[in-house]
Design an enzyme around this catalytic site. Sequence first.
Site, mmCIF file in Angstrom:
data_model
loop_
_atom_site.group_PDB
_atom_site.id
_atom_site.type_symbol
_atom_site.label_atom_id
_atom_site.label_comp_id
_atom_site.label_asym_id
_atom_site.label_seq_id
_atom_site.Cartn_x
_atom_site.Cartn_y
_atom_site.Cartn_z
ATOM 1 C CB SER A 130 35.602 -0.176 1.842
ATOM 2 O OG SER A 130 34.765 0.607 1.012
ATOM 3 C CE LYS A 131 41.165 3.105 4.884
ATOM 4 N NZ LYS A 131 42.272 2.906 5.774
ATOM 5 N NE ARG A 132 39.308 3.404 -1.718
ATOM 6 C CZ ARG A 132 40.357 4.031 -2.215
ATOM 7 N NH1 ARG A 132 40.195 5.115 -2.913
ATOM 8 N NH2 ARG A 132 41.565 3.572 -2.037
ATOM 9 C CG ASN A 134 29.202 2.910 5.230
ATOM 10 O OD1 ASN A 134 28.503 3.843 5.613
ATOM 11 N ND2 ASN A 134 28.723 1.870 4.597
ATOM 12 C CD GLU A 176 43.195 6.607 5.151
ATOM 13 O OE1 GLU A 176 43.177 5.766 6.039
ATOM 14 O OE2 GLU A 176 42.219 6.918 4.454
#
Length: 493
Positions: free
Chosen positions: A252-254, A256, A405
């Site tokens: 997940s972008k949190r 990586n 975002e």
Amino acid sequence: MKIRTRIAPSPTGDPHVGTAYVALINQAFTKSQQGEFILRIEDTDQERSTAASEQAIFDALRWAGIEWDEGPDVGGEFGPYRQSERREIYARYAQQLVEGGHAFVCFCSRERLDDVRREQQANGATPRYDGHCLGLTPAEVADRVAAGEPHVIRMKVPVEGVCRFSDGLRGDVEIPWQQVDMQVLLKTDGFPTYHLAVVVDDHLMEITHVLRGEEWINSMPKHVLLYQHFGWDMPLHYHLPLLRNPDKSKMSKRKNPTSINYYRDIGFLPEALLNYLAMMGWSMPDEREIFSFDEMVAQFDLDRVTPRGPVFDMEKLRWLNGQYLRALSPDDFRERTLEWLLGNDRLARLVPMIQERTERFSDVIPQVHYLLGDRGDLRAEDFTPTRGSTEGNLRILYHALACLEETDDWTSEALYGRLRALADAMDIKIRDFLAPLFIAISGQTTSLPLFDSMVFLGRDVTRVRVRSAIDALGGVGKKATKRLEREYRDLTG
Ligand code: GLU
């Protein structure tokens, strides 16, 4: 038999490395079988799909070295390849299911469905459709449809027993029908849901092997049933392992960066990224770690894919990229460095930012080092000059990130407009609001203009920097996240 495979990305958001990974496995398998590989765009979610995201997927996959034989942008005999352009096809098949007694028209309103779900949850039951419209007579349905009442088409599912199917990587799988909901197939807006569209298209496009992410395995019973009702042969299905964060959670972008463009913008070689992705759940027979796509194709065997979730490890990717960079001839290294550094008009885009501030050419480098280079790791102390509290800075960065975002228009003016409005809503002076952002983006208290810097860095690198600044300040825990999410919704209305 001609082997035909496909990927079916949804054009919502940034092009994801998981998409490149699934595409790579499909492409390697297909090439090894001299088959055909198709790119289909699953834009059935009208609210979230955008043309910009579709284009970004094409560009990012091509940059990474993925090529398709058929697709919306290259054509082919089985088109159209955009699901939004195939609506009559799905409507026809949905109707066929209704006529065959395998699906039914449902008039339930959102409010009613919400009430049912709440009640089921309160009773500790799994939320599912309660069959309310199953008993309507054909005449009643016809009248209500003719009167223009909004409706969907849902599939019927068995109430007991288990659905058995075979997955190429896992063997036989059983899922009790009890766990399967009466899925909507055709929505009120006339668009199909994923489940109807995927089955119809895989069949009509003569797909022989479906190699897709493991998150779809629980949907298999619905698909198995649809294939049965239509009387179609099922392609072979292989559910590929999902990429994982180092803590084994779904990538997940949190934790990586997940956008392919981040890896391009930060200076990875596409061939190194592809090689790295090839090692995710697949391996060369001799366990070699450095290999080209052609070498992969020569050795490709689906049996060598493991269903266990591979960990996406940035350190390892950096190491691999370093190996590739060092293996380049000095001439190639020079050329590719220049292409990354100054290609894509990068110097031209810097000129308006730096010319006014330059007295000697040697002044250029310190001004742009955080734009062309890594901004380095941040520590909590780096935020001291902002004079804001850690909590206050976290709050600003968290909301700014949420705002970034959502922002599609990645221009200086638009970014300023959005963040300015946010600062006003938070009742914080713009100077104080921007102070922690300056540090997040440039790592220093003074830098080139902030919004121009963000535009230069691009959305992906910008967001990763803000996210890492949040981490440097100690991060935001689960509870605080919930609170901040609520606060953000209130702020932005
Ligand atoms: N749109 C789905 C996705 O992006 C496609 C899944 C499939 O390949 O069937 O994951």
